[in-house]
Design an enzyme around this catalytic site. Structure first.
Site, mmCIF file in Angstrom:
data_model
loop_
_atom_site.group_PDB
_atom_site.id
_atom_site.type_symbol
_atom_site.label_atom_id
_atom_site.label_comp_id
_atom_site.label_asym_id
_atom_site.label_seq_id
_atom_site.Cartn_x
_atom_site.Cartn_y
_atom_site.Cartn_z
ATOM 1 N N HIS A 112 -7.462 -3.508 4.523
ATOM 2 C CA HIS A 112 -6.895 -1.981 4.667
ATOM 3 C C HIS A 112 -7.737 -1.236 3.725
ATOM 4 O O HIS A 112 -7.858 -0.068 4.063
ATOM 5 C CB HIS A 112 -5.492 -1.925 4.242
ATOM 6 C CG HIS A 112 -4.909 -0.867 3.998
ATOM 7 N ND1 HIS A 112 -5.133 -0.039 2.715
ATOM 8 C CD2 HIS A 112 -3.964 0.020 4.643
ATOM 9 C CE1 HIS A 112 -4.473 1.056 2.646
ATOM 10 N NE2 HIS A 112 -3.728 1.139 3.696
ATOM 11 N N ASN A 113 -8.170 -1.686 2.550
ATOM 12 C CA ASN A 113 -8.711 -0.871 1.460
ATOM 13 C C ASN A 113 -10.145 -0.705 2.002
ATOM 14 O O ASN A 113 -10.827 0.582 1.682
ATOM 15 C CB ASN A 113 -8.636 -1.650 0.193
ATOM 16 C CG ASN A 113 -7.409 -1.365 -0.391
ATOM 17 O OD1 ASN A 113 -6.410 -1.287 0.111
ATOM 18 N ND2 ASN A 113 -7.261 -1.562 -1.761
ATOM 19 N N LYS A 144 -4.624 -6.729 3.544
ATOM 20 C CA LYS A 144 -4.385 -5.413 2.468
ATOM 21 C C LYS A 144 -5.848 -5.198 1.990
ATOM 22 O O LYS A 144 -6.353 -4.123 1.779
ATOM 23 C CB LYS A 144 -3.681 -5.796 1.174
ATOM 24 C CG LYS A 144 -3.718 -4.858 0.069
ATOM 25 C CD LYS A 144 -3.042 -3.430 0.709
ATOM 26 C CE LYS A 144 -3.604 -2.274 -0.265
ATOM 27 N NZ LYS A 144 -3.610 -2.181 -1.509
ATOM 28 N N GLU A 166 -9.787 1.861 4.287
ATOM 29 C CA GLU A 166 -9.343 3.387 3.436
ATOM 30 C C GLU A 166 -11.089 3.946 3.000
ATOM 31 O O GLU A 166 -11.170 5.139 2.982
ATOM 32 C CB GLU A 166 -8.531 2.780 2.367
ATOM 33 C CG GLU A 166 -8.470 3.890 1.353
ATOM 34 C CD GLU A 166 -7.503 3.159 0.231
ATOM 35 O OE1 GLU A 166 -6.322 2.570 0.474
ATOM 36 O OE2 GLU A 166 -8.053 3.323 -0.982
ATOM 37 N N SER A 219 0.952 -1.079 0.122
ATOM 38 C CA SER A 219 0.158 -0.132 0.013
ATOM 39 C C SER A 219 0.911 1.140 -0.002
ATOM 40 O O SER A 219 2.147 1.313 0.686
ATOM 41 C CB SER A 219 -0.916 0.116 1.164
ATOM 42 O OG SER A 219 -1.582 1.312 1.297
HETATM 43 C C1 6PG Z 1 -3.361 1.468 -1.620
HETATM 44 C C2 6PG Z 1 -4.726 1.731 -2.374
HETATM 45 C C3 6PG Z 1 -4.526 1.196 -3.567
HETATM 46 C C4 6PG Z 1 -6.005 1.099 -4.349
HETATM 47 C C5 6PG Z 1 -6.689 2.535 -4.353
HETATM 48 C C6 6PG Z 1 -7.628 2.471 -5.396
HETATM 49 O O1 6PG Z 1 -3.399 0.916 -0.416
HETATM 50 O O2 6PG Z 1 -2.155 2.021 -2.013
HETATM 51 O O3 6PG Z 1 -5.615 1.049 -1.546
HETATM 52 O O4 6PG Z 1 -4.097 -0.195 -3.602
HETATM 53 O O5 6PG Z 1 -5.519 0.955 -5.683
HETATM 54 O O6 6PG Z 1 -7.086 2.749 -3.350
HETATM 55 O O7 6PG Z 1 -8.798 1.955 -4.876
HETATM 56 P P1 6PG Z 1 -10.169 1.954 -5.485
HETATM 57 O O8 6PG Z 1 -9.994 2.296 -6.919
HETATM 58 O O9 6PG Z 1 -11.158 0.971 -5.371
HETATM 59 O O10 6PG Z 1 -10.894 3.186 -4.647
#
Ligand code: 6PG
Length: 475
Positions: free
Chosen positions: A185-186, A182, A189, A128
């Protein structure tokens, strides 16, 4: 001279990871399906370290020191399988294949099992931090065998982000554990971004503030306990003025949030595990609704509140909003960590939640001081049933809850949707309730389907003869 490690897939993430490896003293063999990318990398960044350009996967494999270590950074799904299928016959026992893409952890489990049979280590790893992270130090979440991790540990530590001398990498657990973490994590996010977006929306629609002013507010938030990468970039985005129109950038961007799918996976898996990640789910659905113009068009004429709430103390409201955001964030992260706990138990990973918080302190998109507080909570009590039960978070929630309620009430009165903030408050009130109306639901189930219920005052399973004399008997 043989190369130390190979990277195949040189789109921006793979390229930056390869550069990061080279900058940290690795001799990196590089490969891409279209040769131009390989040449471009070496031409533009060859001075940063030692690269060995290769024209095929066979050449890549042959250029490597044993045991061979190959990092795959291609699109998740069939493209990854295709690369693995081509590579595997060329590999030997003890070689290590690393999938650093955003793979679904169920794919990673399948691939790991298949490769283990051939004696090849398969390490699915979360990475990430976007492009910048890949280059300057991402947060790295590797799964796979302990043996494979030992092979990779020094190099992963050298390229990972570093917080207070601690590299943001840990062996998360066997097979799919890294990609699972991960994925969550997303999901977190998504939840965090949604909460911040709702906060902006409230300041804009309830207080009538302009994006530039709100950028300042977020800058201020960022000096306090909300300090984080996402708050920081929010201020940057809100402060940005569109060059074409001289209007706030946020006003010229189409308001339809897209998603590549990791948030959806998180919620799908949470449903499987019966892990209530309501904050993440609302965030995913909020994006979905935003992306449905037909629905929004059809509903655009529906009335809002006939009267707007009066805000007598705007600065007091801003302070309330800060507390609501912080409290909601605690809930969203608590839910995400609960999902990791549930996944760990279900899939047999034995994940150390404190270690996960530790490696999320730097490098990744959700990096924040806040993760230090989560780490401290698990340090103090590794068996914590929920982050909400941690003393410091409890104190923060206690201090925030009246503000939180006012914010949800004001948002509701003003007709401003706050699905993330309100679901977090609903979760808080649900888990703290001594009695839940779930008892009534059990009664309804028993009434229409003889689904039975348990009693608070006796062991056993019971059914009431609803249609007859309403007598109760043990089922
Ligand atoms: C990271 C991000 C990455 C992800 C984007 C896009 O940890 O660097 O999570 O892996 O590609 O966040 O996610 P979306 O296109 O689903 O918003």
């Amino acid at each position: 001279d043989k190369a130390d490690i190979g990277v195949t897939g040189l789109a921006v993430m793979g390229r930056n990871l390869a550069r990061n490896l080279a900058r940290n003293g690795q001799r990196v063999a590089v490969h891409n399906r279209h040769r131009e990318r390989t040449d471009d990398l070496v031409e533009r960044f060859g001075g940063e370290g030692e690269f060995v350009p290769t024209g095929s996967l066979r050449e890549l494999v042959e250029s490597l020191e044993r045991p061979r270590r190959v990092v795959i950074m291609v699109k998740a799904g069939p493209a990854t399988d295709a690369v693995i299928d081509e590579l595997v016959p060329m590999l030997d026992t003890g070689d290590v294949l690393v999938d650093a893409g955003n793979a679904n952890f169920t794919d990673t489990r399948r691939r790991e099992a298949a490769l283990a049979e051939r004696g090849v280590h398969f390490v699915g790893t979360g990475v990430s931090g976007g492009e910048e992270g890949a280059l300057h130090g991402p947060s790295i979440m590797p799964g796979g065998s302990a043996e494979a991790y030992r092979e990779l540990e020094p190099v992963l530590r050298s390229i990972a982000a570093n917080v207070d001398g601690t590299p943001c990498v840990t062996h998360v657990g066997a097979d799919g554990a890294g990609h699972f973490v991960k994925m969550v994590h997303n999901g977190i996010e998504y939840a965090d971004m949604q909460l911040i977006a709702e906060t902006y929306d409230l300041l804009r629609k309830v207080l009538g503030r302009e994006p530039g002013e709100i950028a300042e507010t977020f800058r201020r938030f960022n000096t306090g306990r909300l300090n984080s990468y996402l708050i920081e970039i929010t201020a940057e985005v809100l402060g940005h003025v569109d060059a074409r129109t001289s209007r706030p950038f946020v006003d010229v961007v189409l308001d339809q949030a897209e998603q590549k799918g990791t948030g959806r996976w998180t919620v799908q898996n949470a449903l499987e595990l019966a892990s209530p990640v309501t904050g993440i789910a609302e965030a995913v659905f909020a994006r979905s609704i935003s992306g449905q113009p037909r629905l929004r068009e059809a509903a655009a004429d529906l009335p809002g509140p006939s009267e707007q709430p009066r805000i007598d103390d705007p600065e007091g409201f801003v302070a309330d909003v800060e507390r609501a955001l912080y409290a909601s964030k605690i809930v969203a992260y608590a839910q995400g960590f609960d999902q990791i706990q549930a996944g760990s138990a279900t899939y047999g990973w034995n994940i150390d939640l404190g270690a996960v918080a530790t490696i999320w302190r730097g490098g990744c998109i959700i990096r924040a001081e806040f993760l230090d507080r989560i780490r401290a909570a698990y340090d103090q009590n590794p068996g914590l049933a929920s982050l909400l039960a941690d003393e410091d978070f409890r104190a923060a929630l206690t201090e925030a809850q009246d503000s939180w309620r006012r914010v949800v009430a004001t948002a509701t009165a003003a007709g401003v949707p706050v699905p993330g903030i309100s679901t977090a408050l609903a979760y808080y009130d649900t888990v703290r309730a001594r009695r839940l109306p779930a008892a009534l639901i059990q009664g309804q189930r028993d009434y229409f389907g003889a689904h039975t219920y348990r009693r608070t005052d006796a062991e056993g399973v019971f059914h009431t003869e609803w249609a007859a004399d309403r007598s109760e008997h043990e089922a």
